[in-house]
Write an enzyme that holds these catalytic residues in place. Sequence first.
Site, PDB file in Angstrom:
ATOM      1  CE1 TYR A  84       1.077  -0.289   4.472  1.00 28.71           C
ATOM      2  CE2 TYR A  84      -0.131   1.925   4.224  1.00 28.71           C
ATOM      3  CZ  TYR A  84       0.803   0.720   4.979  1.00 28.71           C
ATOM      4  OH  TYR A  84       1.398   1.287   6.395  1.00 28.71           O
ATOM      5  CE  LYS A 111       3.253   3.425   3.195  1.00 27.96           C
ATOM      6  NZ  LYS A 111       3.394   3.084   4.588  1.00 27.96           N
ATOM      7  CD  GLU A 166       9.994   1.530  10.415  1.00 32.06           C
ATOM      8  OE1 GLU A 166       9.837   2.609   9.420  1.00 32.06           O
ATOM      9  OE2 GLU A 166       9.854   0.311   9.915  1.00 32.06           O
ATOM     10  CG  LEU A 173       8.415   2.370   4.492  1.00 35.38           C
ATOM     11  CD1 LEU A 173       8.194   1.099   3.781  1.00 35.38           C
ATOM     12  CD2 LEU A 173       7.187   3.190   4.803  1.00 35.38           C
TER      13      LEU A 173
HETATM   14  N1  PDD Z   1       3.004   4.779   7.368  1.00 31.45           N
HETATM   15  N2  PDD Z   1       7.741   3.686   8.594  1.00 31.45           N
HETATM   16  C1  PDD Z   1       6.357   2.920   8.801  1.00 31.45           C
HETATM   17  C2  PDD Z   1       6.670   1.577   9.293  1.00 31.45           C
HETATM   18  C3  PDD Z   1       5.448   3.599   8.049  1.00 31.45           C
HETATM   19  O1  PDD Z   1       4.295   2.734   7.953  1.00 31.45           O
HETATM   20  C4  PDD Z   1       5.640   4.926   7.349  1.00 31.45           C
HETATM   21  C5  PDD Z   1       4.289   5.314   6.753  1.00 31.45           C
HETATM   22  C6  PDD Z   1       6.613   5.362   7.548  1.00 31.45           C
HETATM   23  C7  PDD Z   1       6.778   6.806   6.815  1.00 31.45           C
HETATM   24  O2  PDD Z   1       7.066   6.598   5.478  1.00 31.45           O
HETATM   25  P1  PDD Z   1       6.621   7.972   4.507  1.00 31.45           P
HETATM   26  O3  PDD Z   1       6.980   9.108   4.913  1.00 31.45           O
HETATM   27  O4  PDD Z   1       6.874   7.604   3.166  1.00 31.45           O
HETATM   28  O5  PDD Z   1       4.874   8.126   4.655  1.00 31.45           O
HETATM   29  C8  PDD Z   1       7.942   4.731   8.150  1.00 31.45           C
HETATM   30  C9  PDD Z   1       1.700   5.406   6.478  1.00 31.45           C
HETATM   31  C10 PDD Z   1       1.689   6.910   6.524  1.00 31.45           C
HETATM   32  C11 PDD Z   1       0.721   4.669   7.084  1.00 31.45           C
HETATM   33  O6  PDD Z   1       0.891   3.349   7.175  1.00 31.45           O
HETATM   34  O7  PDD Z   1      -0.511   5.347   7.377  1.00 31.45           O
END
Ligand code: PDD
Length: 284
Positions: free
Chosen positions: A33, A147, A179, A204
């Site tokens: 996703y 992801k 993270e 991620l």
């Molecule tokens: N999540 N690390 C994890 C585990 C994440 O699920 C996300 C983002 C990030 C940040 O990545 P980015 O800057 O590309 O959004 C880091 C999304 C926002 C979610 O699951 O809603």
Amino acid sequence: MSRIVYVNGNYVHEEDAKISIFDRGFLFADGVYEVSSVLRGKLIDVEPHLARLRRSLQALEMASPATDKEIKAIQEELIVRNQVEEGMVYLQVTRGVADRTFHYPEGVAPSLVMFTRSYDVIDIPKAKSGISIVTTPDIRWGRRDIKTVGLLAPCMAVMIAKAAGADDAWMFENGYITEGTASNAYIINQEGTLITRHLGTEILHGVTRNIILNLAREENIKIEERPFTVEETYLANEAFFTGATAIVIPVVKIDGKPISDGKPGPVSKRLRKLYFEKILSEIN
Ligand code: PDD
């Protein structure tokens, strides 16, 4: 109000959206996703999000349901149909529908689902107050750079935070922070160095992380991309996290201990401001 969502070629009201119980996303979390924010009715950072989608699909040998151009057109159509001014677009690709079998089935069309959500992105209380987090062991699998929709471990971490009276959790492995539950984690140490974990399979590769690190470089902030310990977070001058929906959120308490004076730090606030200045100037 019922949203218009997208399911495999059709725009339908959310209550009419249907996916088979044999969809491998449902049975195996065999799906990936992306979440992109919407500001002033415009999708932001869409290219890097689609590039990461390609990377996730490739890592799982999953067929792509559409070209980047087609995906972007659907995202934009949903923003218009749902009149999203500020909020997000969620997109999910799953391997598709097949009888339950562990090997990847051949000749199956991937499923593509998207929906929007409207909420404030810029003017949110959490950005001003900062949030509290707890640290908790990272029990996720070994390919966190993909992801995937397999998100039960971060859900459990959020529930651990909730039970402790905190807002969210940062996860750690062998004593080092990996993270946040849906975000990348950062501290600023006593010397003013910004520290965030290096890229690898343990985290991620955040789209927002990349943008924020570039902005920090432009500000001549010293950056170290390396693992940092839970103890280092307690001694930090500042802590914050980044993500597509959070952008930059200051962390003011970790495991019940206030960070510095317990208020959002100047660097976190500045990076958040710089991010919106950059993005909004690109929209206009
Ligand atoms: N999540 N690390 C994890 C585990 C994440 O699920 C996300 C983002 C990030 C940040 O990545 P980015 O800057 O590309 O959004 C880091 C999304 C926002 C979610 O699951 O809603």
